[in-house]
Write a protein that holds these residues in place. Structure first.
Motif, mmCIF file in Angstrom:
data_model
loop_
_atom_site.group_PDB
_atom_site.id
_atom_site.type_symbol
_atom_site.label_atom_id
_atom_site.label_comp_id
_atom_site.label_asym_id
_atom_site.label_seq_id
_atom_site.Cartn_x
_atom_site.Cartn_y
_atom_site.Cartn_z
ATOM 1 N N GLU A 4 0.828 -1.197 0.000
ATOM 2 C CA GLU A 4 0.000 0.000 0.000
ATOM 3 C C GLU A 4 0.868 1.255 0.000
ATOM 4 O O GLU A 4 1.930 1.293 0.616
ATOM 5 N N VAL A 5 0.385 2.266 -0.673
ATOM 6 C CA VAL A 5 1.042 3.568 -0.688
ATOM 7 C C VAL A 5 0.434 4.404 0.432
ATOM 8 O O VAL A 5 -0.796 4.476 0.566
ATOM 9 N N VAL A 6 1.269 5.021 1.246
ATOM 10 C CA VAL A 6 0.780 5.827 2.352
ATOM 11 C C VAL A 6 1.141 7.287 2.100
ATOM 12 O O VAL A 6 2.284 7.605 1.764
ATOM 13 N N TYR A 7 0.142 8.151 2.222
ATOM 14 C CA TYR A 7 0.324 9.601 2.063
ATOM 15 C C TYR A 7 -0.753 10.279 2.892
ATOM 16 O O TYR A 7 -1.550 9.613 3.575
ATOM 17 N N PHE A 8 -0.813 11.608 2.855
ATOM 18 C CA PHE A 8 -1.790 12.302 3.698
ATOM 19 C C PHE A 8 -2.376 13.496 2.985
ATOM 20 O O PHE A 8 -1.802 14.044 2.037
ATOM 21 N N ILE A 9 -3.551 13.877 3.448
ATOM 22 C CA ILE A 9 -4.201 15.128 3.053
ATOM 23 C C ILE A 9 -5.153 15.505 4.178
ATOM 24 O O ILE A 9 -5.803 14.637 4.773
ATOM 25 N N ALA A 10 -5.184 16.773 4.522
ATOM 26 C CA ALA A 10 -5.991 17.264 5.652
ATOM 27 C C ALA A 10 -5.569 16.528 6.929
ATOM 28 O O ALA A 10 -4.373 16.403 7.196
ATOM 29 N N CYS A 11 -6.529 15.989 7.686
ATOM 30 C CA CYS A 11 -6.213 15.276 8.935
ATOM 31 C C CYS A 11 -6.170 13.766 8.740
ATOM 32 O O CYS A 11 -6.092 13.021 9.726
ATOM 33 N N VAL A 12 -6.235 13.308 7.505
ATOM 34 C CA VAL A 12 -6.351 11.888 7.206
ATOM 35 C C VAL A 12 -5.061 11.374 6.590
ATOM 36 O O VAL A 12 -4.504 12.005 5.681
ATOM 37 N N VAL A 13 -4.586 10.223 7.088
ATOM 38 C CA VAL A 13 -3.501 9.498 6.432
ATOM 39 C C VAL A 13 -4.150 8.402 5.596
ATOM 40 O O VAL A 13 -4.915 7.574 6.107
ATOM 41 N N VAL A 14 -3.865 8.405 4.304
ATOM 42 C CA VAL A 14 -4.510 7.497 3.355
ATOM 43 C C VAL A 14 -3.577 6.327 3.057
ATOM 44 O O VAL A 14 -2.389 6.527 2.778
ATOM 45 N N LEU A 15 -4.116 5.128 3.104
ATOM 46 C CA LEU A 15 -3.405 3.928 2.686
ATOM 47 C C LEU A 15 -4.066 3.452 1.395
ATOM 48 O O LEU A 15 -5.219 2.986 1.411
ATOM 49 N N TYR A 16 -3.370 3.596 0.284
ATOM 50 C CA TYR A 16 -3.951 3.373 -1.036
ATOM 51 C C TYR A 16 -3.296 2.159 -1.697
ATOM 52 O O TYR A 16 -2.066 2.050 -1.732
ATOM 53 N N ARG A 17 -4.142 1.261 -2.201
ATOM 54 C CA ARG A 17 -3.648 0.091 -2.918
ATOM 55 C C ARG A 17 -3.906 0.301 -4.409
ATOM 56 O O ARG A 17 -5.055 0.239 -4.861
ATOM 57 N N PRO A 18 -2.881 0.549 -5.199
ATOM 58 C CA PRO A 18 -3.090 0.799 -6.632
ATOM 59 C C PRO A 18 -3.650 -0.429 -7.334
ATOM 60 O O PRO A 18 -3.319 -1.566 -7.005
ATOM 61 N N GLY A 19 -4.511 -0.169 -8.325
ATOM 62 C CA GLY A 19 -5.048 -1.226 -9.161
ATOM 63 C C GLY A 19 -6.050 -2.084 -8.439
ATOM 64 O O GLY A 19 -6.087 -2.166 -7.212
ATOM 65 N N GLY A 20 -6.926 -2.736 -9.226
ATOM 66 C CA GLY A 20 -7.920 -3.644 -8.655
ATOM 67 C C GLY A 20 -8.891 -2.903 -7.767
ATOM 68 O O GLY A 20 -9.151 -1.725 -7.935
ATOM 69 N N GLY A 21 -9.456 -3.624 -6.823
ATOM 70 C CA GLY A 21 -10.371 -3.010 -5.877
ATOM 71 C C GLY A 21 -11.696 -2.657 -6.511
ATOM 72 O O GLY A 21 -11.943 -2.888 -7.686
ATOM 73 N N PRO A 22 -12.596 -2.062 -5.723
ATOM 74 C CA PRO A 22 -13.934 -1.751 -6.227
ATOM 75 C C PRO A 22 -13.943 -0.675 -7.286
ATOM 76 O O PRO A 22 -14.910 -0.537 -8.008
ATOM 77 N N GLY A 23 -12.886 0.107 -7.368
ATOM 78 C CA GLY A 23 -12.849 1.181 -8.347
ATOM 79 C C GLY A 23 -12.489 0.729 -9.743
ATOM 80 O O GLY A 23 -12.463 1.532 -10.667
ATOM 81 N N GLY A 24 -12.181 -0.537 -9.963
ATOM 82 C CA GLY A 24 -11.808 -0.993 -11.283
ATOM 83 C C GLY A 24 -10.341 -0.774 -11.557
ATOM 84 O O GLY A 24 -9.579 -0.354 -10.684
ATOM 85 N N PRO A 25 -9.904 -1.017 -12.769
ATOM 86 C CA PRO A 25 -8.485 -0.875 -13.122
ATOM 87 C C PRO A 25 -7.989 0.543 -12.842
ATOM 88 O O PRO A 25 -8.582 1.520 -13.281
#
Length: 886
Positions: free
Chosen positions: A273-294
């Motif tokens: 997972e890629v970890v970054y932040f915006i506002a007060c939230v730290v986001v853990l993002y998994r590129p590709g796949g998932g419910p969002g599609g390719p």
């Protein structure tokens, strides 16, 4: 029909019996009052001759020495009564009540409208500029024209009235006082044209802020009274729903990335997972796949921070993460303390809170030690001296602290082979710190400094923005081109062993790859360069201009790279094939938001002059357009084919949502536009301006063409919110001075003077922040600017509110009880400027102001879309501290 009565019939019979008992008690009380009044009048007549009662110009009927009386009063009571005010007496006409008092909380259906006094046309605090009186609901006691001042007796002043008139005045005052006991009115007219001011009581009322009396509710904002009439279908405010709504929100997706003004903001975890932040939230993002599609991937969120996150550090185990936040203020203006959280990226649970009360202004840089498996954490705060401190991660103890420099510190790091060596760099300096002693003993460690000198022969200093440790254990530095003369030389220094001209302008990013090569990212030239041993350039690529400069680089699996940019985009790719965006966002303050009428799409605009259409299903940017001016508001045509956008110059555009072509370009005044709204049938477009006018345009069936229909003029301040009625004929509007006005658009854009008649009107949308159905959303002690946006769900079950304290609230609808409880959700790091539900109420979208963040929340519960679908995360998001604070 014989048989036992049903449960409904039994309860109805009990209610009727209770009502009958209440009527008998009231009749007995009225008889006692009548008897007492008759006795008082009888005693008074024994003292005053009958002729003296007729000297004031009210002759008795011929042939009868007694005065005619209305039904229910003794025959000695006069029908012409006098109501004593503060200084004057006003004659009033007494009307019979339609029923016994106390049977209803609301007034009877009015037979006609009477005029309110001049200066009370609006329900808000200010009077309308039209100058005409505003009609209100009819009363039971209706004031007549008062007599001339010269003929009006004054309290404590000389008068031409004779002593024989004074008993009559006392008699009249006593009569009207007794009449008020017999006939209770809920009308505003019964108090000289003022709105009800009865004392609040019971649940849902607030002393000095809310006043209830039968037909209306009054609240105060900054000392201004705002009167709202109760719909006829509501007999009592106690019947309205109380408590927080059954629906809840779950953070589904965060659009954007904070690359514009932050560093140390992009890493890859052991999980991929890629970890970054915006506002007060730290986001853990998994590129590709998932419910969002390719390319869409999936997100999880750490939401333990109370203010904006400014920096990250990943533990050597690739699981634990340290995140530092800035100092902020609470809703009362009290400063909050910056702090560092150490948390588990797999469970999203906070493991340690470090430095509460030890840092000033914010946390600027973080680094875990590597030689001892991450036992220590180095922190640099944002105080004037940029205090450098070393902490024991497991126990949260400070082991050493020292003032580093008065210049900005941009990076910090432990030597990966020796935790006693720490390097800091920033404006005009690079410092090598030796940490000795104090391990396990709080505060006993010492830090000594050696300075790095860049130009040994020329004696110059540079801005050292980044640090990367090579495999041999030495610090490799990339420098920006600006230089400044050195003021002095430090006896013990480190010098440069190798250097190369890498980029034009500043270098914002360095990344040590697994193969030992180094990647550098330039600011001005937007280039990525791969460097081999001896600083030999091996390969390079250029980032497209519309994504901005390189801010951070992280290495993904294989040859894949993740690049964060200064225009708040996250790119994915490699040096050979190039890069494409996976996360995008705005770069400046956001205000405009509207949702598509039939699709899970929404449109945003703001101070970065970008108009963006987002796909809520794929979590991606569908398209963007440069407006050349600041966009402040927007609304889709009911067909969804076009969208209207209001700008800060008084100009508004209509764009085709498919081709992005401008089909209409109109200017109304030279003040900014704060709201645009299509009527539910799409035949009209209303535009609220800061010049206090609502401009109305008739619109073609496809929304492409429009022509001026009229103007709604009457507000005494700028327009803030407006809504159309369900039939498309009327508008309700709010203004900057807390007015609530109603307009008959179909009848020629006329202001409706009788606001009471609009109490039962149904509204297609409810975004006005002032009104009976939503007054309970206002907090205690509000100054009138605490709520920026409000939106009712399409199923009319809940109300979402965006406030000035970085929170999103969810209330039950209608929310017409003071201090109504809500479900509160944090995450934004700035004032929340707008909230809107999607067309099917499955999601709520909220905008952060200066943090430029867009949050997409999933609705859960009775009125939502049901349980959230399975996500690629291993564990759910951080659990709320309580059911009302999420």
């Amino acid at each position: 029909m014989d048989g036992a009565a049903g449960p409904g019939e039994g309860s109805a019979r009990e209610a009727l019996q209770s009502l009958s008992r209440r009527l008998r008690v009231q009749e007995q009380e009225m008889e006692l009052v009548k008897a007492a009044l008759a006795e008082a009048l009888r005693l008074l007549r024994l003292q005053v001759p009958p002729s003296s009662l007729q000297e004031s110009g009210t002759p008795a009927p011929p042939g009868d020495s007694s005065l005619a009386a209305p039904p229910g009063l003794p025959p000695t009571c006069t029908p012409s009564l006098v109501s004593r005010g503060t200084q004057t007496e006003t004659e009033v006409e007494l009307k019979s009540s339609p029923g016994p008092p106390g049977l209803s909380n609301g007034p009877p259906a009015p037979q006609g409208a009477s005029e309110e006094p001049s200066g009370t046309q609006s329900e808000g605090g200010g009077s309308s500029s039209s100058g005409a009186g505003s009609p209100g609901p009819p009363g039971i006691l209706r004031p007549l024209q008062p007599p001339q001042r010269a003929d009006t007796p004054r309290r404590n002043s000389s008068s031409s009235s004779s002593p024989s008139e004074r008993p009559r005045q006392k008699l009249s005052r006593k009569a009207i006082s007794s009449a008020n006991l017999l006939v209770r009115s809920g009308s505003t007219e019964s108090r000289g044209g003022k709105d009800p001011l009865s004392s609040p009581g019971g649940p849902g009322s607030r002393r000095s802020n809310y006043n209830l009396e039968g037909i209306s509710v009054k609240m105060f904002l900054r000392g201004r009274p705002i009167t709202m009439y109760i719909p006829s279908g509501i007999r009592s405010l106690e019947e309205l729903p109380s408590g927080p709504p059954p629906e809840t929100l779950s953070l589904d997706w965060v659009y954007g990335y904070r690359g514009r003004d932050s560093r140390s903001n992009l890493f890859v975890l052991r999980s991929g997972e890629v970890v970054y932040f915006i506002a007060c939230v730290v986001v853990l993002y998994r590129p590709g796949g998932g419910p969002g599609g390719p390319g869409g991937g999936g997100q999880r969120h750490y939401r333990g921070h109370t203010d904006c996150v400014r920096c990250l550090a990943v533990h050597p185990d690739g699981v634990r993460v340290a995140s530092g936040q800035t100092a902020g203020v609470d809703k009362d203006g009290k400063p909050l303390q910056p702090v560092v959280h150490i948390w588990d990226s797999e469970t999203l649970l906070k493991l340690q809170e470090i430095g509460l009360g030890a840092f000033e202004r914010g946390v600027g840089a973080l680094a875990f030690s590597a030689a001892d498996q991450g036992a220590f954490l180095c922190v640099v705060d944002d105080s004037n001296e940029h205090m450098l401190s070393v902490w024991d991660c497991s126990r949260g103890m400070k082991l050493a602290e020292i003032k580093s420099t008065n210049d900005s510190v941009l990076a910090v790091g432990f030597n990966p082979r020796d935790s006693s060596c720490i390097v800091t760099s920033g404006k005009s300096h690079v410092h090598f710190w030796n940490w000795s002693g104090g391990v396990g003993v709080p505060g006993n460690g010492t830090l000594t400094r050696k300075q790095g000198v860049f130009g040994v022969s020329t004696g110059t200093r540079h801005h050292a923005r980044l640090i990367v440790f090579l495999h041999v254990g030495q610090a490799g530095l990339e420098l920006e081109s600006r230089q400044s003369p050195s003021d002095s030389k430090t006896p013990e220094t480190y010098g440069i062993v190798a250097q190369a001209h890498a980029h034009e302008g500043s270098i914002f990013a360095l990344c040590l790859r697994r193969d030992g090569t180094v990647l550098s990212g330039g600011g001005r030239d937007r280039r990525l360069v791969q460097w081999g041993p001896g600083l030999v350039a091996l390969q390079e690529a250029e980032i497209p201009e519309h994504f901005g400069a390189v801010r951070a680089i992280a290495e993904g699996p294989g040859s894949e790279l993740l690049v964060g940019t200064t225009k708040n985009a996250l790119l994915r790719g490699d040096l050979a094939q190039g890069f494409s965006p996976v996360i995008q966002g705005h770069t400046d303050e956001l205000w405009g938001l509207c949702t598509h009428p039939s699709q899970n799409r929404f449109l945003t605009c703001g101070h970065d002059r970008q108009l963006c259409l987002w796909d809520g299903e794929s979590h991606a940017l569908a398209w963007s357009l440069d407006l050349k001016e600041t966009g402040l508001c927007a609304d889709f045509h009911p067909s969804g084919a076009v969208v209207a956008v209001g700008l800060n110059t008084g100009r508004w555009l209509v764009l085709d949502t498919e081709t992005r072509e401008i089909v209409s370009d109109v200017i109304d005044g030279n003040e900014q536009l704060s709201v645009v709204r299509y009527s539910p049938d799409g035949l009209y477009l209303a535009i609220g301006s800061h010049d206090n006018v609502i401009y109305i345009y008739s619109v073609s069936s496809d929304g492409a063409k429009s022509s001026r229909f009229g103007r709604c003029m009457g507000h005494s301040s700028f327009i803030t919110h407006l809504d159309w009625s369900k039939d498309g004929n009327f508008i309700m509007s709010n203004s900057g001075d807390y007015e609530i006005l109603y307009w008959d658009v179909a009848g020629g854009c006329k202001q409706l003077k009788n606001r009471y008649e609009s109490r039962d009107r149904e509204w297609a949308t409810y975004t006005c922040v002032l009104g009976f159905h939503v007054y309970g959303v206002w907090p205690d002690g509000s100054d009138g600017t605490d709520i920026n946006s409000l939106c009712r769900s399409h199923n009319e079950r809940v109300v979402a509110v965006a406030d000035d304290f970085c929170k999103v609230h969810l209330f039950q609808y209608p929310c017409a009880r003071a201090k109504a409880p809500s479900r509160m959700y944090g995450g934004h790091g700035s004032h929340v400027t707008s909230v809107r539900f999607t067309h099917d109420d499955s999601h709520l979208v909220s905008l952060g102001g200066k943090d430029a963040s867009i949050f997409q929340w999933r609705m859960l519960g009775a009125g939502g879309a049901g349980p959230a679908p399975a996500t690629p995360s291993r564990t759910p998001s951080l659990s709320p501290a309580s059911s009302l604070d999420v």
